[in-house]
Write a protein that holds these residues in place. Sequence first.
Motif, PDB file in Angstrom:
ATOM      1  N   THR A 169      46.944  44.632  31.079  1.00 34.40           N
ATOM      2  CA  THR A 169      46.331  43.665  30.154  1.00 34.40           C
ATOM      3  C   THR A 169      46.067  42.373  30.905  1.00 34.40           C
ATOM      4  O   THR A 169      46.983  41.803  31.514  1.00 34.40           O
ATOM      5  N   ILE A 170      44.797  41.955  30.868  1.00 34.48           N
ATOM      6  CA  ILE A 170      44.397  40.769  31.635  1.00 34.48           C
ATOM      7  C   ILE A 170      43.705  39.740  30.740  1.00 34.48           C
ATOM      8  O   ILE A 170      43.227  40.077  29.659  1.00 34.48           O
ATOM      9  N   ASP A 171      43.653  38.535  31.231  1.00 33.26           N
ATOM     10  CA  ASP A 171      42.847  37.478  30.625  1.00 33.26           C
ATOM     11  C   ASP A 171      41.668  37.214  31.538  1.00 33.26           C
ATOM     12  O   ASP A 171      41.835  37.176  32.764  1.00 33.26           O
ATOM     13  N   THR A 172      40.497  37.062  30.955  1.00 36.51           N
ATOM     14  CA  THR A 172      39.328  36.726  31.777  1.00 36.51           C
ATOM     15  C   THR A 172      38.668  35.482  31.218  1.00 36.51           C
ATOM     16  O   THR A 172      38.701  35.222  30.020  1.00 36.51           O
ATOM     17  N   GLU A 173      38.074  34.733  32.124  1.00 36.37           N
ATOM     18  CA  GLU A 173      37.332  33.537  31.715  1.00 36.37           C
ATOM     19  C   GLU A 173      36.003  34.012  31.153  1.00 36.37           C
ATOM     20  O   GLU A 173      35.362  34.888  31.709  1.00 36.37           O
ATOM     21  N   LEU A 174      35.595  33.437  30.014  1.00 34.93           N
ATOM     22  CA  LEU A 174      34.286  33.819  29.464  1.00 34.93           C
ATOM     23  C   LEU A 174      33.205  33.042  30.185  1.00 34.93           C
ATOM     24  O   LEU A 174      33.205  31.825  30.230  1.00 34.93           O
TER      25      LEU A 174
ATOM     26  N   GLU B 107      48.565  39.665  32.236  1.00 37.96           N
ATOM     27  CA  GLU B 107      49.597  39.416  31.212  1.00 37.96           C
ATOM     28  C   GLU B 107      50.671  40.482  31.176  1.00 37.96           C
ATOM     29  O   GLU B 107      51.848  40.220  31.027  1.00 37.96           O
TER      30      GLU B 107
ATOM     31  N   ILE C 109      42.546  46.079  40.294  1.00 40.59           N
ATOM     32  CA  ILE C 109      41.972  46.153  38.943  1.00 40.59           C
ATOM     33  C   ILE C 109      41.675  44.745  38.425  1.00 40.59           C
ATOM     34  O   ILE C 109      40.607  44.486  37.869  1.00 40.59           O
TER      35      ILE C 109
ATOM     36  N   HIS D 128      37.867  43.135  37.524  1.00 43.85           N
ATOM     37  CA  HIS D 128      37.529  42.662  36.183  1.00 43.85           C
ATOM     38  C   HIS D 128      37.513  41.133  36.084  1.00 43.85           C
ATOM     39  O   HIS D 128      37.409  40.584  34.987  1.00 43.85           O
TER      40      HIS D 128
ATOM     41  N   THR E 162      41.809  36.168  35.325  1.00 43.81           N
ATOM     42  CA  THR E 162      42.402  34.896  35.735  1.00 43.81           C
ATOM     43  C   THR E 162      43.920  34.985  35.603  1.00 43.81           C
ATOM     44  O   THR E 162      44.651  34.181  36.178  1.00 43.81           O
ATOM     45  N   CYS E 163      44.352  35.972  34.838  1.00 44.86           N
ATOM     46  CA  CYS E 163      45.785  36.135  34.631  1.00 44.86           C
ATOM     47  C   CYS E 163      46.081  37.589  34.256  1.00 44.86           C
ATOM     48  O   CYS E 163      45.327  38.197  33.490  1.00 44.86           O
TER      49      CYS E 163
ATOM     50  N   GLU F 266      34.934  32.612  21.498  1.00 40.20           N
ATOM     51  CA  GLU F 266      35.933  33.467  20.832  1.00 40.20           C
ATOM     52  C   GLU F 266      35.952  33.174  19.339  1.00 40.20           C
ATOM     53  O   GLU F 266      35.744  32.024  18.945  1.00 40.20           O
TER      54      GLU F 266
END
Lengths: 123, 225
Positions: free
Chosen positions: A111-116, A27, A17, A21, A24-25, A122
């Motif tokens: 729950t993930i962090d993605t690079e924009l 969470e 997953i 998506h 990068t991390c 933001e």
Amino acid sequence: MHEFSLVKSLLRQVNEIAEQHGATCVEEVKIEIGPLTGVEKILVQEAFELLSPDLPGSDCRLTIIEVPLQAICNSCGKSIVVQNFQFQCTACGSSNIRITSGDAFRLLDVTIDTELTTGVTEP
Amino acid sequence: MTKTTIRVNRDIQAEKRERAAAFREKLSRQGTLVLNLVSSPGTGKTALLEATAKELKGRLRMGVLVGDLATDRDAQRLAPLVPVEQLTTGGACHLEISLVEQGWQKLGEPEFDILFIENVGNLVCPASHDLGEHLRVSLLSTTEGDDKPGKYPKMFRTSDTLVLTKIDLLPYLPFRVEAAIEDARLIQPDLDIFHTSAITTEGIPDWCEYLEQQRQKLVASVQTS
């Protein structure tokens, strides 16, 4: 003892997953277990702590939601909670019941962090 | 960085369950009834299979996949009687569908009437893993104590059949047959129950007749669908 292999399987799915998506991390991973899942919460937590450093980022949090063993009575149609593994309808006494929750190991959400990359900033 | 929560809400074993269902479907079509034998270590799974193989000789073609952490001792015991493949888990506490598929291929995928999967001796972990069986058979021996079903609810809840073993020892043990059955039926009221001794062969003919009936039922259901 099979918690280890279940958590491995969980993390493989979380990794897929995360990759899809472009995370990068990772969470947080939220899972659901119940009395008939056949796992011990503490052992799941320990296995996760051992294996989760393989996920993107670091310090991924595992949230475990414990649900009761619920069933629907096929005789009277009532929704019941199965207590002490007594598989009988608490309303009509029938043993013809169907388990609806509390017997699975479910991955609820990730729950993930993605690079924009689109240039959107933001708020 | 932007934070996103992805809703999944899926059983993590869904994929393995689908594989197990596909295996069950494949073997159904060729008329092979698949049984998953589960119990504590030393309950007599291999002994029951030896007695069953002798009783069913010339009546049903049977094959066995047998799982253990180490050694091929069970396969050696069964080899003179039936086609058998040992699945060595190397420490894993239960069998999974991938091991069953491999073992099945090693056997040459023959058209048996019955395929027995003898699981690793363990009343906990094997309960959570679908091996593509049509029937899950729990064994409970008179030397283990009659309070086991309530202590291991998942295993008995997910079983279709209960085979009591070593009943020839009943005169020497405090095991209460009625209490064990009552305990098991509270958890799974639909259990088919057999009382057996692999040594005296008491109850083995009834058990084998049941296997024949279940296999006929499977063949009939495949023909009508």
